[in-house]
Design a protein around this motif. Structure first.
Motif, PDB file in Angstrom:
ATOM      1  N   ILE A  68       0.869  -1.178   0.000  1.00 26.73           N
ATOM      2  CA  ILE A  68       0.000   0.000   0.000  1.00 26.73           C
ATOM      3  C   ILE A  68       0.903   1.225   0.000  1.00 26.73           C
ATOM      4  CG2 ILE A  68      -1.779   1.283   1.237  1.00 26.73           C
ATOM      5  CD1 ILE A  68      -2.681  -1.293   2.523  1.00 26.73           C
ATOM      6  N   LYS A  69       0.691   2.141  -0.942  1.00 24.31           N
ATOM      7  CA  LYS A  69       1.548   3.319  -1.046  1.00 24.31           C
ATOM      8  C   LYS A  69       0.707   4.587  -1.146  1.00 24.31           C
ATOM      9  CE  LYS A  69       5.395   0.884  -3.248  1.00 24.31           C
ATOM     10  NZ  LYS A  69       6.344   0.852  -4.405  1.00 24.31           N
ATOM     11  N   ASN A  70       1.226   5.653  -0.565  1.00 28.79           N
ATOM     12  CA  ASN A  70       0.593   6.959  -0.662  1.00 28.79           C
ATOM     13  C   ASN A  70       1.185   7.733  -1.829  1.00 28.79           C
ATOM     14  OD1 ASN A  70       1.184  10.094   0.642  1.00 28.79           O
ATOM     15  ND2 ASN A  70      -0.917   9.404   0.325  1.00 28.79           N
ATOM     16  N   ILE A  71       0.332   8.472  -2.547  1.00 26.63           N
ATOM     17  CA  ILE A  71       0.810   9.395  -3.573  1.00 26.63           C
ATOM     18  C   ILE A  71       1.195  10.685  -2.849  1.00 26.63           C
ATOM     19  CG2 ILE A  71       0.269  10.591  -5.711  1.00 26.63           C
ATOM     20  CD1 ILE A  71       0.330   7.536  -5.929  1.00 26.63           C
ATOM     21  N   TYR A  72       2.477  11.026  -2.900  1.00 26.30           N
ATOM     22  CA  TYR A  72       2.991  12.149  -2.126  1.00 26.30           C
ATOM     23  C   TYR A  72       2.224  13.442  -2.422  1.00 26.30           C
ATOM     24  CZ  TYR A  72       6.953   9.077  -1.188  1.00 26.30           C
ATOM     25  OH  TYR A  72       7.737   8.024  -0.806  1.00 26.30           O
ATOM     26  N   GLY A  73       1.830  14.126  -1.354  1.00 24.06           N
ATOM     27  CA  GLY A  73       1.133  15.402  -1.505  1.00 24.06           C
ATOM     28  C   GLY A  73      -0.352  15.257  -1.760  1.00 24.06           C
ATOM     29  N   ILE A  99       3.207  -7.684 -10.737  1.00 20.30           N
ATOM     30  CA  ILE A  99       2.112  -6.746 -10.506  1.00 20.30           C
ATOM     31  C   ILE A  99       1.248  -6.709 -11.766  1.00 20.30           C
ATOM     32  CG2 ILE A  99       1.485  -4.364  -9.955  1.00 20.30           C
ATOM     33  CD1 ILE A  99       4.225  -4.057  -8.653  1.00 20.30           C
ATOM     34  N   LYS A 100      -0.058  -6.903 -11.593  1.00 23.44           N
ATOM     35  CA  LYS A 100      -0.976  -6.938 -12.722  1.00 23.44           C
ATOM     36  C   LYS A 100      -1.881  -5.715 -12.791  1.00 23.44           C
ATOM     37  CE  LYS A 100      -1.445 -10.332 -14.928  1.00 23.44           C
ATOM     38  NZ  LYS A 100      -0.881 -10.721 -16.229  1.00 23.44           N
ATOM     39  N   ASN A 101      -2.149  -5.084 -11.646  1.00 26.70           N
ATOM     40  CA  ASN A 101      -3.054  -3.941 -11.636  1.00 26.70           C
ATOM     41  C   ASN A 101      -2.839  -3.164 -10.341  1.00 26.70           C
ATOM     42  OD1 ASN A 101      -5.059  -2.228 -12.617  1.00 26.70           O
ATOM     43  ND2 ASN A 101      -6.471  -3.900 -13.082  1.00 26.70           N
ATOM     44  N   LEU A 102      -3.408  -1.961 -10.290  1.00 26.49           N
ATOM     45  CA  LEU A 102      -3.331  -1.130  -9.088  1.00 26.49           C
ATOM     46  C   LEU A 102      -4.725  -0.626  -8.742  1.00 26.49           C
ATOM     47  CD1 LEU A 102      -0.153   1.030  -9.875  1.00 26.49           C
ATOM     48  CD2 LEU A 102      -0.290  -0.935  -8.333  1.00 26.49           C
ATOM     49  N   LEU A 103      -5.086  -0.744  -7.473  1.00 27.48           N
ATOM     50  CA  LEU A 103      -6.350  -0.217  -6.992  1.00 27.48           C
ATOM     51  C   LEU A 103      -6.097   1.152  -6.368  1.00 27.48           C
ATOM     52  CD1 LEU A 103      -9.389  -0.731  -6.496  1.00 27.48           C
ATOM     53  CD2 LEU A 103      -8.750  -1.631  -4.250  1.00 27.48           C
ATOM     54  N   PHE A 104      -6.776   2.191  -6.889  1.00 32.75           N
ATOM     55  CA  PHE A 104      -6.642   3.549  -6.362  1.00 32.75           C
ATOM     56  C   PHE A 104      -7.767   3.825  -5.367  1.00 32.75           C
ATOM     57  CE2 PHE A 104      -3.761   3.867  -9.801  1.00 32.75           C
ATOM     58  CZ  PHE A 104      -2.980   5.001  -9.612  1.00 32.75           C
ATOM     59  N   ILE A 105      -7.412   4.416  -4.232  1.00 29.50           N
ATOM     60  CA  ILE A 105      -8.375   4.839  -3.208  1.00 29.50           C
ATOM     61  C   ILE A 105      -8.187   6.349  -3.031  1.00 29.50           C
ATOM     62  CG2 ILE A 105      -9.185   4.517  -0.849  1.00 29.50           C
ATOM     63  CD1 ILE A 105      -7.784   1.802  -0.872  1.00 29.50           C
ATOM     64  N   GLU A 106      -9.238   7.121  -3.334  1.00 25.79           N
ATOM     65  CA  GLU A 106      -9.078   8.570  -3.434  1.00 25.79           C
ATOM     66  C   GLU A 106      -9.979   9.325  -2.466  1.00 25.79           C
ATOM     67  OE1 GLU A 106      -8.379   9.890  -7.775  1.00 25.79           O
ATOM     68  OE2 GLU A 106      -9.782   8.223  -7.933  1.00 25.79           O
ATOM     69  N   GLY A 107      -9.407  10.357  -1.824  1.00 26.24           N
ATOM     70  CA  GLY A 107     -10.157  11.369  -1.090  1.00 26.24           C
ATOM     71  C   GLY A 107     -10.850  10.880   0.166  1.00 26.24           C
ATOM     72  N   ASN A 136      19.616  21.265  -3.988  1.00 25.28           N
ATOM     73  CA  ASN A 136      19.628  21.370  -2.533  1.00 25.28           C
ATOM     74  C   ASN A 136      18.236  21.284  -1.905  1.00 25.28           C
ATOM     75  OD1 ASN A 136      22.487  21.773  -2.371  1.00 25.28           O
ATOM     76  ND2 ASN A 136      22.190  23.893  -3.052  1.00 25.28           N
ATOM     77  N   SER A 137      17.207  21.321  -2.716  1.00 25.54           N
ATOM     78  CA  SER A 137      15.843  21.306  -2.193  1.00 25.54           C
ATOM     79  C   SER A 137      15.313  19.882  -2.096  1.00 25.54           C
ATOM     80  CB  SER A 137      14.917  22.136  -3.086  1.00 25.54           C
ATOM     81  OG  SER A 137      14.819  21.538  -4.364  1.00 25.54           O
ATOM     82  N   LYS A 138      14.300  19.692  -1.268  1.00 27.53           N
ATOM     83  CA  LYS A 138      13.656  18.394  -1.143  1.00 27.53           C
ATOM     84  C   LYS A 138      12.667  18.192  -2.283  1.00 27.53           C
ATOM     85  CE  LYS A 138      13.975  18.106   3.897  1.00 27.53           C
ATOM     86  NZ  LYS A 138      13.211  17.948   5.165  1.00 27.53           N
ATOM     87  N   PRO A 139      12.444  16.922  -2.687  1.00 25.57           N
ATOM     88  CA  PRO A 139      11.444  16.675  -3.739  1.00 25.57           C
ATOM     89  C   PRO A 139      10.066  17.165  -3.306  1.00 25.57           C
ATOM     90  CG  PRO A 139      12.803  14.739  -3.362  1.00 25.57           C
ATOM     91  CD  PRO A 139      13.120  15.697  -2.250  1.00 25.57           C
ATOM     92  N   GLY A 140       9.311  17.710  -4.261  1.00 27.78           N
ATOM     93  CA  GLY A 140       7.976  18.211  -3.967  1.00 27.78           C
ATOM     94  C   GLY A 140       6.930  17.119  -4.050  1.00 27.78           C
ATOM     95  N   ASP A 141       5.676  17.540  -4.240  1.00 30.24           N
ATOM     96  CA  ASP A 141       4.585  16.578  -4.385  1.00 30.24           C
ATOM     97  C   ASP A 141       4.744  15.807  -5.690  1.00 30.24           C
ATOM     98  OD1 ASP A 141       3.646  17.638  -2.046  1.00 30.24           O
ATOM     99  OD2 ASP A 141       2.140  18.922  -3.019  1.00 30.24           O
ATOM    100  N   THR A 142       4.065  14.681  -5.757  1.00 29.10           N
ATOM    101  CA  THR A 142       4.117  13.874  -6.975  1.00 29.10           C
ATOM    102  C   THR A 142       3.534  14.661  -8.148  1.00 29.10           C
ATOM    103  OG1 THR A 142       3.990  11.802  -5.770  1.00 29.10           O
ATOM    104  CG2 THR A 142       3.312  11.758  -8.075  1.00 29.10           C
ATOM    105  N   TYR A 143       4.322  14.727  -9.224  1.00 30.00           N
ATOM    106  CA  TYR A 143       3.911  15.464 -10.414  1.00 30.00           C
ATOM    107  C   TYR A 143       3.213  14.552 -11.422  1.00 30.00           C
ATOM    108  CZ  TYR A 143       4.413  18.166 -14.742  1.00 30.00           C
ATOM    109  OH  TYR A 143       4.178  18.816 -15.921  1.00 30.00           O
TER     110      TYR A 143
END
Length: 237
Positions: A68-73, A99-107, A136-143
């Motif tokens: 289970i993974k979170n989409i950053y931001g 991996i055959k598919n991904l289930l998205f859970i939103e909001g 020098n900056s940290k990565p932002g939200d997922t683009y």
């Protein structure tokens, strides 16, 4: 007199044997009826029901769940659907877990949907693009989300495997607005040119090395070139 006792003993033994056989028969009949009659429906089925739009020739595929993974931001999460590892160290047969598919859970409403309508493809890899404004900056939200998919039996061996050609796919962070950049024998390198807002891709296709530049806004192809200079003997790719 002795003969009478003998026959009585034999008769009793036969009766006991008959009752024993009859008891075994009734027990077996009872077990059979348990499997047939409707009250067998009370048994619990612990098989997870997954996306059912599978091709008929793949109905026997067994699955389990990956990370289970979170989409950053965002408040979007993904759950991996994977095939069960059937490889055997003794026979060197079977297929590795894929991996055959991904289930998205939103909001907050926890809306769910599958990334793909079927489970026929292999998701060879996927990553979240998080752009840094400078080193020098940290990565932002997922683009964007980037996927390497195997969708076709390119070597005509009758099945889709990790040896078939790979398609590079881009989606937005929610897994929507899918864009295919191309299909290749191997994807070698890729990077983001933040200053020029371009996505760079080096791949191997049709026996040639190809370098492509895509617009970072809509991922339209800007230009490409065949790099004959990379056709070096003994170059590992």
């Amino acid at each position: 007199m002795n003969k009478r006792k003998f026959f009585q003993t034999v008769t009793r033994i036969n009766s006991i044997l008959f009752l024993g056989v009859l008891s075994v028969f009734l027990i077996l009949l009872f077990i059979l009826l348990i499997d047939i009659l409707p009250f067998n429906q009370r048994r619990i089925d612990n098989t997870i029901q997954v996306n059912t739009t599978e091709e008929k020739n793949d109905n026997n595929t067994k699955y389990n769940l990956g990370y289970i993974k979170n989409i950053y931001g965002s408040d979007t999460y993904i759950i991996e659907l994977k095939t069960i590892d059937t490889t055997s160290k003794l026979s060197y047969s079977g297929e590795p877990s894929m991996i055959k598919n991904l289930l998205f859970i939103e909001g907050n409403q926890m809306n769910t949907r599958w990334l793909f309508e079927s489970n026929n493809q292999i998701i060879k890899s996927y990553n979240q693009w998080r752009i840094q404004s400078d080193i020098n900056s940290k990565p932002g939200d997922t683009y964007q989300l980037v996927f390497d998919l195997i969708k076709y039996d390119s070597d005509n061996d009758g099945k889709i495997t990790l040896l078939d050609n790979v398609t590079r796919v881009i989606t937005d962070p929610s897994g929507k607005n899918l864009i295919e950049l191309g299909t290749y024998e191997r994807i070698l390198k890729s990077d983001i040119d933040v200053a020029n807002k371009q996505y760079l891709l080096l791949a191997y296709k049709d026996g040639q090395f190809i370098f492509q530049r895509f617009d970072l806004d809509d991922f339209s192809l800007i230009n490409e070139i065949i790099l004959d200079e990379l056709s070096i003997p003994n170059l590992e790719i």
